[in-house]
Design a protein around this motif. Structure first.
Motif, PDB file in Angstrom:
ATOM      1  N   GLU A   1      -0.846   1.200  -9.333  1.00 46.37           N
ATOM      2  CA  GLU A   1      -1.548  -0.067  -9.538  1.00 46.37           C
ATOM      3  C   GLU A   1      -1.355  -1.003  -8.346  1.00 46.37           C
ATOM      4  O   GLU A   1      -2.273  -1.699  -7.927  1.00 46.37           O
ATOM      5  CB  GLU A   1      -1.070  -0.757 -10.829  1.00 46.37           C
ATOM      6  N   THR A   2      -0.148  -1.022  -7.818  1.00 46.55           N
ATOM      7  CA  THR A   2       0.146  -1.854  -6.652  1.00 46.55           C
ATOM      8  C   THR A   2      -0.602  -1.340  -5.434  1.00 46.55           C
ATOM      9  O   THR A   2      -1.181  -2.122  -4.673  1.00 46.55           O
ATOM     10  CB  THR A   2       1.664  -1.884  -6.379  1.00 46.55           C
ATOM     11  N   ARG A   3      -0.584  -0.008  -5.245  1.00 45.70           N
ATOM     12  CA  ARG A   3      -1.294   0.586  -4.098  1.00 45.70           C
ATOM     13  C   ARG A   3      -2.789   0.292  -4.169  1.00 45.70           C
ATOM     14  O   ARG A   3      -3.392  -0.112  -3.170  1.00 45.70           O
ATOM     15  CB  ARG A   3      -1.069   2.099  -4.039  1.00 45.70           C
ATOM     16  N   ILE A   4      -3.385   0.474  -5.338  1.00 46.35           N
ATOM     17  CA  ILE A   4      -4.828   0.245  -5.478  1.00 46.35           C
ATOM     18  C   ILE A   4      -5.174  -1.214  -5.169  1.00 46.35           C
ATOM     19  O   ILE A   4      -6.159  -1.501  -4.496  1.00 46.35           O
ATOM     20  CB  ILE A   4      -5.320   0.627  -6.895  1.00 46.35           C
ATOM     21  N   THR A  57      -7.582  -2.296  -2.106  1.00 50.13           N
ATOM     22  CA  THR A  57      -8.786  -3.100  -2.335  1.00 50.13           C
ATOM     23  C   THR A  57      -8.813  -4.310  -1.410  1.00 50.13           C
ATOM     24  O   THR A  57      -9.843  -4.628  -0.817  1.00 50.13           O
ATOM     25  CB  THR A  57      -8.856  -3.540  -3.813  1.00 50.13           C
ATOM     26  N   LEU A  58      -7.677  -4.947  -1.257  1.00 50.39           N
ATOM     27  CA  LEU A  58      -7.580  -6.089  -0.348  1.00 50.39           C
ATOM     28  C   LEU A  58      -7.822  -5.656   1.098  1.00 50.39           C
ATOM     29  O   LEU A  58      -8.569  -6.300   1.836  1.00 50.39           O
ATOM     30  CB  LEU A  58      -6.205  -6.760  -0.478  1.00 50.39           C
ATOM     31  N   LEU A  59      -7.228  -4.547   1.505  1.00 53.49           N
ATOM     32  CA  LEU A  59      -7.418  -4.050   2.870  1.00 53.49           C
ATOM     33  C   LEU A  59      -8.872  -3.676   3.126  1.00 53.49           C
ATOM     34  O   LEU A  59      -9.415  -3.956   4.205  1.00 53.49           O
ATOM     35  CB  LEU A  59      -6.499  -2.854   3.131  1.00 53.49           C
ATOM     36  N   ALA A 119       0.820  -1.216   0.000  1.00 54.09           N
ATOM     37  CA  ALA A 119       0.000   0.000   0.000  1.00 54.09           C
ATOM     38  C   ALA A 119       0.853   1.266   0.000  1.00 54.09           C
ATOM     39  O   ALA A 119       0.357   2.343  -0.319  1.00 54.09           O
ATOM     40  CB  ALA A 119      -0.931  -0.005   1.212  1.00 54.09           C
ATOM     41  N   LYS A 120       2.110   1.133   0.342  1.00 53.59           N
ATOM     42  CA  LYS A 120       3.035   2.272   0.346  1.00 53.59           C
ATOM     43  C   LYS A 120       3.911   2.299  -0.906  1.00 53.59           C
ATOM     44  O   LYS A 120       4.829   3.101  -1.007  1.00 53.59           O
ATOM     45  CB  LYS A 120       3.915   2.215   1.594  1.00 53.59           C
ATOM     46  N   SER A 121       3.608   1.450  -1.858  1.00 55.91           N
ATOM     47  CA  SER A 121       4.388   1.344  -3.085  1.00 55.91           C
ATOM     48  C   SER A 121       4.323   2.641  -3.888  1.00 55.91           C
ATOM     49  O   SER A 121       3.308   3.335  -3.879  1.00 55.91           O
ATOM     50  CB  SER A 121       3.842   0.191  -3.933  1.00 55.91           C
TER      51      SER A 121
END
Length: 124
Positions: free
Chosen positions: A32-35, A39-41, A26-28
């Motif tokens: 795209e990685t953050r989103i 979404t998972l969180l 989430a800190k990437s």
């Protein structure tokens, strides 16, 4: 219970703590990685137990209510969904009053809120 096992297995497969792993994603610097992590969180936070697990993780609450780290519209919206999921979850009754107040304030302010400086202070 099954969502907790699924979330925990993410950490187990990667030889670490699931919350730490997803929070690092989430800190990437890559949106795209953050989103994906957001979404998972948000999905995990919808369950009261999931929200409680996330909020007891060191640094998660501070990251969650911080607005400085996300500058992209889609990221702000996705992070807002995590906060909303926590507020709507059953974990609210288990949290300290000040934490609930801050999370509810975040939701009321919306995903795009920016704290402004007083004009007289900003010009000095």
């Amino acid at each position: 219970r099954s969502i907790h096992r699924l979330f925990s297995s993410i950490g187990a497969v990667n030889n670490g703590d699931a919350t730490e792993l997803v929070l690092s994603l989430a800190k990437s610097p890559f949106i795209e990685t953050r989103i994906g992590a957001y979404t998972l969180l948000a999905a995990f936070a919808k369950r009261g137990a999931g929200a409680q697990i996330l909020l007891t993780h060191a640094g998660f609450y501070e990251w969650l209510i911080s607005r400085e780290d996300e500058t992209i519209k889609e990221g702000k919206e996705a992070k807002y969904k995590i906060v909303s999921a926590v507020v709507k979850s059953g974990a609210k009754s288990l949290l300290a009053d000040d934490i609930v107040t801050n999370l509810e304030k975040y939701v009321r302010q919306g995903p795009y809120y920016v704290q402004t400086l007083r004009w007289d202070v900003a010009t000095e």
